[in-house]
Design an enzyme around this catalytic site. Structure first.
Site, mmCIF file in Angstrom:
data_model
loop_
_atom_site.group_PDB
_atom_site.id
_atom_site.type_symbol
_atom_site.label_atom_id
_atom_site.label_comp_id
_atom_site.label_asym_id
_atom_site.label_seq_id
_atom_site.Cartn_x
_atom_site.Cartn_y
_atom_site.Cartn_z
ATOM 1 N N HIS A 47 6.303 -5.253 12.182
ATOM 2 C CA HIS A 47 5.692 -3.928 12.103
ATOM 3 C C HIS A 47 5.450 -3.392 13.514
ATOM 4 O O HIS A 47 4.392 -2.874 13.853
ATOM 5 C CB HIS A 47 4.378 -4.003 11.301
ATOM 6 C CG HIS A 47 3.905 -2.677 10.754
ATOM 7 N ND1 HIS A 47 2.991 -1.890 11.409
ATOM 8 C CD2 HIS A 47 4.228 -1.998 9.626
ATOM 9 C CE1 HIS A 47 2.762 -0.794 10.682
ATOM 10 N NE2 HIS A 47 3.506 -0.834 9.604
ATOM 11 N N HIS B 267 0.856 -1.194 0.000
ATOM 12 C CA HIS B 267 0.000 0.000 0.000
ATOM 13 C C HIS B 267 0.882 1.231 0.000
ATOM 14 O O HIS B 267 2.109 1.137 0.124
ATOM 15 C CB HIS B 267 -0.964 -0.014 1.186
ATOM 16 C CG HIS B 267 -0.328 0.120 2.545
ATOM 17 N ND1 HIS B 267 0.609 -0.765 3.028
ATOM 18 C CD2 HIS B 267 -0.494 1.050 3.519
ATOM 19 C CE1 HIS B 267 0.965 -0.395 4.245
ATOM 20 N NE2 HIS B 267 0.329 0.704 4.571
ATOM 21 N N HIS C 278 -7.219 -1.427 5.781
ATOM 22 C CA HIS C 278 -6.420 -0.378 6.404
ATOM 23 C C HIS C 278 -7.088 0.946 6.058
ATOM 24 O O HIS C 278 -8.151 0.954 5.432
ATOM 25 C CB HIS C 278 -4.979 -0.478 5.847
ATOM 26 C CG HIS C 278 -3.952 0.221 6.660
ATOM 27 N ND1 HIS C 278 -3.893 0.152 8.034
ATOM 28 C CD2 HIS C 278 -2.911 1.019 6.294
ATOM 29 C CE1 HIS C 278 -2.867 0.868 8.461
ATOM 30 N NE2 HIS C 278 -2.261 1.418 7.430
ATOM 31 N N ASP D 58 -0.568 -3.596 6.235
ATOM 32 C CA ASP D 58 -1.051 -3.182 7.528
ATOM 33 C C ASP D 58 -2.549 -3.399 7.537
ATOM 34 O O ASP D 58 -3.219 -2.988 6.606
ATOM 35 C CB ASP D 58 -0.824 -1.697 7.711
ATOM 36 C CG ASP D 58 0.630 -1.271 7.689
ATOM 37 O OD1 ASP D 58 1.508 -2.060 7.309
ATOM 38 O OD2 ASP D 58 0.894 -0.112 8.031
ATOM 39 N N HIS E 94 1.266 3.906 2.028
ATOM 40 C CA HIS E 94 1.772 4.667 3.172
ATOM 41 C C HIS E 94 3.303 4.661 3.059
ATOM 42 O O HIS E 94 3.904 3.649 2.700
ATOM 43 C CB HIS E 94 1.315 4.055 4.501
ATOM 44 C CG HIS E 94 -0.081 4.464 4.879
ATOM 45 N ND1 HIS E 94 -0.893 3.701 5.673
ATOM 46 C CD2 HIS E 94 -0.793 5.586 4.551
ATOM 47 C CE1 HIS E 94 -2.074 4.332 5.828
ATOM 48 N NE2 HIS E 94 -2.027 5.470 5.157
ATOM 49 N N ASP F 123 5.885 4.491 4.838
ATOM 50 C CA ASP F 123 6.817 3.537 5.469
ATOM 51 C C ASP F 123 6.882 2.212 4.712
ATOM 52 O O ASP F 123 7.654 1.326 5.074
ATOM 53 C CB ASP F 123 6.461 3.310 6.952
ATOM 54 C CG ASP F 123 5.041 2.814 7.175
ATOM 55 O OD1 ASP F 123 4.122 3.341 6.515
ATOM 56 O OD2 ASP F 123 4.850 1.907 8.007
ATOM 57 N N HIS F 124 6.098 2.092 3.648
ATOM 58 C CA HIS F 124 6.133 0.852 2.862
ATOM 59 C C HIS F 124 6.708 1.029 1.452
ATOM 60 O O HIS F 124 6.875 0.051 0.739
ATOM 61 C CB HIS F 124 4.734 0.223 2.803
ATOM 62 C CG HIS F 124 4.279 -0.206 4.163
ATOM 63 N ND1 HIS F 124 4.385 -1.498 4.615
ATOM 64 C CD2 HIS F 124 3.797 0.513 5.205
ATOM 65 C CE1 HIS F 124 3.957 -1.563 5.871
ATOM 66 N NE2 HIS F 124 3.593 -0.353 6.251
HETATM 67 ZN ZN LIG Z 1 2.920 0.615 7.986
#
Ligand SMILES: [Zn+2]
Length: 308
Positions: free
Chosen positions: A275, A65, A147, A217, A67, A69-70
């Site tokens: 995570h 996805h 999410h 997530d 976001h 941090d990914h």
């Molecule tokens: Zn995340």
């Protein structure tokens, strides 16, 4: 000889913020000699270098996805691949918006990559498993997680390898080199006396194919249990301890206990937790909680290679 070895090396195990010397999400899946990257948080290329993993061998990148941090490590990694002379194309399996994000950044820099980027989009993935990528090693299915923004889980299934030639058995029957290819194709062997030696006797059972599921997530979902049923190894995010169950719900994440319940109901071989929220320095509390529900739980630790 075919090995069918499947393993995953943890490159990043942290939730949103890099903290406690932990990096945002990324994992390197290896199937025999093929490399697949799953998520690409900031710092992924540094982690690959740190653990002596050859970046240029990565042939496919899966992004769960959008976001940051990914995937914030992706442009940097692609740029380094380019600077290091890559010419082989790379395949990215991702939400379609990522293509535009990549192209805008490349155009602003006035440059082009000297290798092709091929895309498969996950936008239409739903609750049932959908094939999103396939090659000679793996079949990869995706399904929808829940999410704040669209997010996909992935199931990586190794393909069955052909039976391999049993040289010791072949020698007993004086089989010549020119006959081996046909035996590898599944044919029986007929010797000079007209005696049929069955193919099964001359070949070895291939190692059983392995499977790996990656789920981050997400809220804990009944559907996930269905989609990952019986996999050899499940990675399920466990951002929080069960003490933070309400916070997990509010932020569309899962707790250790919830991840472990999914693993147990799905009857997986083992569960990898990860995570982790920045609030946890010591991770043993998370592991203990998960183990209280599902004994075959382990922690994702950066640099560790988990054999599947
Ligand atoms: Zn995340």
């Amino acid at each position: 000889m075919s090995q069918n070895k499947l393993s995953v090396t943890i490159l990043g195990s942290s939730a949103a913020l890099p903290a406690n010397h932990r990096n945002p999400t990324s994992q390197l899946l290896k199937s025999d000699q093929s490399y697949y990257l799953i998520d690409c948080g900031e710092g992924t290329q540094s982690q690959l270098r740190r653990f002596h993993l050859k970046m240029q061998r990565i042939k496919v990148v899966f992004i769960s996805h959008l976001h940051g941090d990914h995937y914030f490590g992706l442009l940097g990694m692609l740029n380094s691949m380019h600077l290091l002379g890559r010419t082989a194309s790379i395949h990215i399996v991702c939400p379609s918006d990522l293509k535009e994000i990549i192209e805008v950044q490349l155009q602003a820099g006035g440059g082009r990559m000297q290798f092709q980027i091929e895309y498969s989009f996950t936008d239409r993935v739903n609750d049932d498993r959908t094939l999103v990528y396939e090659d000679d090693q793996l079949q990869v299915d995706a399904f929808r997680l829940k999410h704040r923004i669209p997010c996909t889980g992935f199931v990586f299934n190794q393909k069955e390898k052909p039976r391999s030639y049993n040289a010791a058995e072949g020698a007993k029957h004086n089989i010549s080199i020119k006959d081996i290819p046909n035996i590898k194709l599944g044919q029986d062997y007929v010797n000079a006396d007209g005696l049929v030696i069955p193919n099964k006797q001359l070949t070895l059972e291939p190692p059983s194919p392995k499977s790996y599921a990656f789920c981050t997530d997400t809220l804990p979902l009944d559907n996930t249990v269905e989609q990952v049923k019986g996999v050899d190894c499940l990675y399920h995010e466990s951002t929080f301890s069960q003490v933070e169950t309400k916070r997990a719900l509010a932020t569309y994440h899962s707790t250790t206990i919830e991840a472990a319940q999914i693993a147990k109901k799905a009857g997986v071989g083992k569960l990898v937790l990860g995570h982790y929220s920045a609030r946890y320095g010591d991770l043993s509390i998370l592991l203990d909680e998960a183990k209280s529900v599902f004994d075959k739980s382990i922690l994702a630790i950066e640099g560790e290679e988990i054999n599947i």
